[in-house]
Enzyme design. Structure first.
Site, mmCIF file in Angstrom:
data_model
loop_
_atom_site.group_PDB
_atom_site.id
_atom_site.type_symbol
_atom_site.label_atom_id
_atom_site.label_comp_id
_atom_site.label_asym_id
_atom_site.label_seq_id
_atom_site.Cartn_x
_atom_site.Cartn_y
_atom_site.Cartn_z
ATOM 1 N N SER A 108 -7.156 3.999 116.068
ATOM 2 C CA SER A 108 -6.016 3.488 115.289
ATOM 3 C C SER A 108 -4.792 4.409 115.054
ATOM 4 C CB SER A 108 -6.030 2.499 114.716
ATOM 5 O OG SER A 108 -5.212 2.120 113.694
ATOM 6 N N TYR A 131 -0.065 0.680 117.210
ATOM 7 C CA TYR A 131 1.245 0.323 115.952
ATOM 8 C C TYR A 131 2.425 0.349 116.524
ATOM 9 C CZ TYR A 131 -2.713 -2.611 114.506
ATOM 10 O OH TYR A 131 -3.703 -3.869 113.914
ATOM 11 N N THR A 157 -1.602 -2.921 120.958
ATOM 12 C CA THR A 157 -2.209 -3.465 120.499
ATOM 13 C C THR A 157 -0.910 -4.940 119.840
ATOM 14 O OG1 THR A 157 -4.103 -2.740 119.259
ATOM 15 C CG2 THR A 157 -3.240 -5.114 117.978
ATOM 16 N N LYS A 208 -4.101 -5.003 123.994
ATOM 17 C CA LYS A 208 -4.984 -5.842 123.143
ATOM 18 C C LYS A 208 -4.694 -6.912 122.697
ATOM 19 C CE LYS A 208 -8.467 -4.597 119.728
ATOM 20 N NZ LYS A 208 -7.654 -4.921 118.204
ATOM 21 N N HIS A 232 -8.241 -10.036 117.162
ATOM 22 C CA HIS A 232 -8.163 -9.116 115.963
ATOM 23 C C HIS A 232 -9.761 -9.252 115.020
ATOM 24 C CE1 HIS A 232 -5.586 -6.513 114.871
ATOM 25 N NE2 HIS A 232 -6.231 -6.400 113.316
HETATM 26 C C1 LIG Z 1 -11.323 -2.633 109.427
HETATM 27 C C2 LIG Z 1 -10.874 -2.859 110.077
HETATM 28 C C3 LIG Z 1 -9.737 -2.370 110.665
HETATM 29 C C4 LIG Z 1 -9.189 -3.045 112.440
HETATM 30 N N1 LIG Z 1 -7.767 -2.382 111.995
HETATM 31 C C5 LIG Z 1 -7.619 -2.517 113.803
HETATM 32 C C6 LIG Z 1 -6.182 -1.455 113.901
HETATM 33 O O1 LIG Z 1 -6.316 -0.761 112.879
HETATM 34 N N2 LIG Z 1 -5.736 -1.607 114.877
HETATM 35 C C7 LIG Z 1 -6.020 -2.978 116.297
HETATM 36 O O2 LIG Z 1 -5.783 -2.673 116.806
HETATM 37 N N3 LIG Z 1 -7.279 -3.169 115.625
HETATM 38 C C8 LIG Z 1 -7.753 -3.191 114.321
HETATM 39 N N4 LIG Z 1 -9.103 -4.159 113.443
HETATM 40 C C9 LIG Z 1 -9.404 -4.830 114.613
HETATM 41 C C10 LIG Z 1 -10.547 -4.293 115.487
HETATM 42 O O3 LIG Z 1 -10.127 -3.667 117.418
HETATM 43 C C11 LIG Z 1 -11.393 -5.409 116.515
HETATM 44 O O4 LIG Z 1 -10.243 -5.937 117.569
HETATM 45 C C12 LIG Z 1 -11.902 -6.421 116.112
HETATM 46 O O5 LIG Z 1 -12.381 -5.779 114.117
HETATM 47 C C13 LIG Z 1 -13.172 -7.315 116.614
HETATM 48 O O6 LIG Z 1 -13.853 -8.211 115.684
HETATM 49 P P1 LIG Z 1 -15.060 -7.383 115.315
HETATM 50 O O7 LIG Z 1 -15.341 -6.594 113.900
HETATM 51 O O8 LIG Z 1 -15.721 -9.355 115.026
HETATM 52 O O9 LIG Z 1 -16.591 -6.713 116.083
HETATM 53 C C14 LIG Z 1 -9.704 -3.680 112.476
HETATM 54 C C15 LIG Z 1 -10.724 -4.272 112.225
HETATM 55 C C16 LIG Z 1 -11.453 -4.272 111.423
HETATM 56 C C17 LIG Z 1 -12.573 -4.875 110.869
#
Ligand SMILES: Cc1cc2nc3c(=O)[nH]c(=O)nc-3n(C[C@H](O)[C@H](O)[C@H](O)COP(=O)(O)O)c2cc1C
Length: 356
Positions: A108, A131, A157, A208, A232
């Protein structure tokens, strides 16, 4: 670090013990009513397997590829921000684990250390997730920095025009919400996609946050290399479909023009194989990855993936398949859920809902 857990139940409890309530809520929480978060799980729970029998399953291959690179199981590490709050070396710990285990991670924009430090951490392929925090020149410069550092693909994203309204109250979330440069996210359009593709040349591009057949078709027309189906993890728009519900229409719309990956609620081998059966090339994990890091940083993540690999091999064998390409939609059917869904509801011996 020596880390020892026998299964994901123990791993999750270990992570909970190691992390503060704030950090736990940052990882586990989702937007508003958390309906999207729960629907991700519910949609998976509403699919049952249709296993085939009397097939020789002595030799099982759990490998596949993602954008031309071999991965040991069809599981990728979803991009996550602020990882240093739950693993000492931040995203470098994820990278170390992926190099050791043999899979691919998304890095990220909003995690530490810098993209160059992570690129130098290991030679294995990884994707840099953008981002938008500046104007077009800022975006192009960032994409080129990642390409020059050696990232094997660039991911944009597109589901975060506004910061999701997450109400498991953590002081961090309030601070994250108030970053003025986040406003640049609101200006992302298909022109931004085209501009990044032009800037990175032949390096594969992943989009994404696709949630409909309509947008998947537009993405394919833009010749993206991969459509990443995601809401997300329920952290952005509340009240959308569980991701696996939308997978069939998206696979159909893309019609083989690019790869399709998915995330959202995937915590078990069975979840992952349901997505593969419905046409995904691979699945990404967010919270499961975070819990593994919280339990034991990179060693915890390697161990978690090793457990998952054993579970995937066993589940494939019980389904009567020896390679992932043998799975197709006939292996799943609609069914009724047996429990209330939440972020760790696939682990039925843990307390339900928010763990305090
Ligand atoms: C703690 C955390 C931080 C996240 N940060 C980002 C990020 O910086 N960029 C992004 O595209 N998605 C981010 N996401 C979303 C994840 O990439 C992903 O889409 C999502 O966690 C998938 O669902 P799950 O947690 O149920 O596996 C984040 C998710 C979590 C749990």
């Amino acid at each position: 670090m020596t880390v020892n857990f026998n299964n994901a139940h123990e791993m999750i409890l270990m992570a909970r013990r190691n992390l503060s309530q704030d950090t736990w809520d940052y990882i586990c929480g989702a937007a508003e009513s958390e309906t999207t978060l729960r629907r991700n799980r519910l949609a998976l729970d509403c699919l049952a397997f249709r296993p085939r029998i009397c097939r020789d399953v002595r030799e099982i291959d759990t490998c596949t590829t993602f954008l031309g690179n071999k991965i040991r199981i069809p599981v990728l590490m979803a991009p996550m921000g602020s990882i240093s709050n739950f693993s000492p070396n931040g995203a470098a710990d994820v990278d170390t684990a992926c190099e050791e285990f043999g899979t691919i991670n998304f890095i990220s924009t909003v995690t530490e250390p810098s993209l160059e430090v992570i690129a130098e951490n290991s030679p294995h392929p990884k994707s840099f997730q953008i981002y938008v925090r500046g104007d077009d020149q800022w975006i192009r410069d960032l994409a080129k920095r990642a390409v020059n550092a050696g990232y094997s693909s660039i991911t944009l994203t597109v589901d975060s025009a506004f910061y999701g309204n997450r109400e498991r109250l953590s002081p961090w979330q309030v601070a994250l919400r108030n970053v003025p440069a986040r406003a640049f996210q609101k200006g992302i359009t298909w022109d931004t996609v085209k501009m990044i593709q032009d800037a990175i040349g032949n390096v594969p591009f992943v989009i994404k946050g696709i949630q409909t057949a309509e947008d998947a078709a537009i993405a394919a027309e833009h010749e993206v290399n991969c459509v990443y189906v995601s809401n997300h993890g329920g952290r952005q728009l509340d009240q959308v479909y569980g991701n696996i519900d939308t997978l069939p229409e998206i696979v159909k719309a893309v019609n083989g023009r690019c790869e399709v990956i998915i995330d959202g609620g995937f915590t078990r081998a069975g979840d992952i194989l349901k997505a593969i059966a419905l046409g995904a090339n691979a699945v990404a994990i967010g919270r499961l990855q975070a819990w593994a890091l919280g339990a034991g940083s990179s060693d915890g993540l390697v161990k978690c993936l090793e457990h998952l690999e054993i579970e995937i091999e066993r589940t494939m064998g019980l389904l009567g398949v020896t390679s992932l390409d043998q799975l197709n939609p006939s292996y799943v059917g609609e069914s009724r859920p047996v429990r209330l869904p939440h972020e760790h509801s696939a682990f039925s011996h843990l307390p339900g809902g928010r763990i305090e």
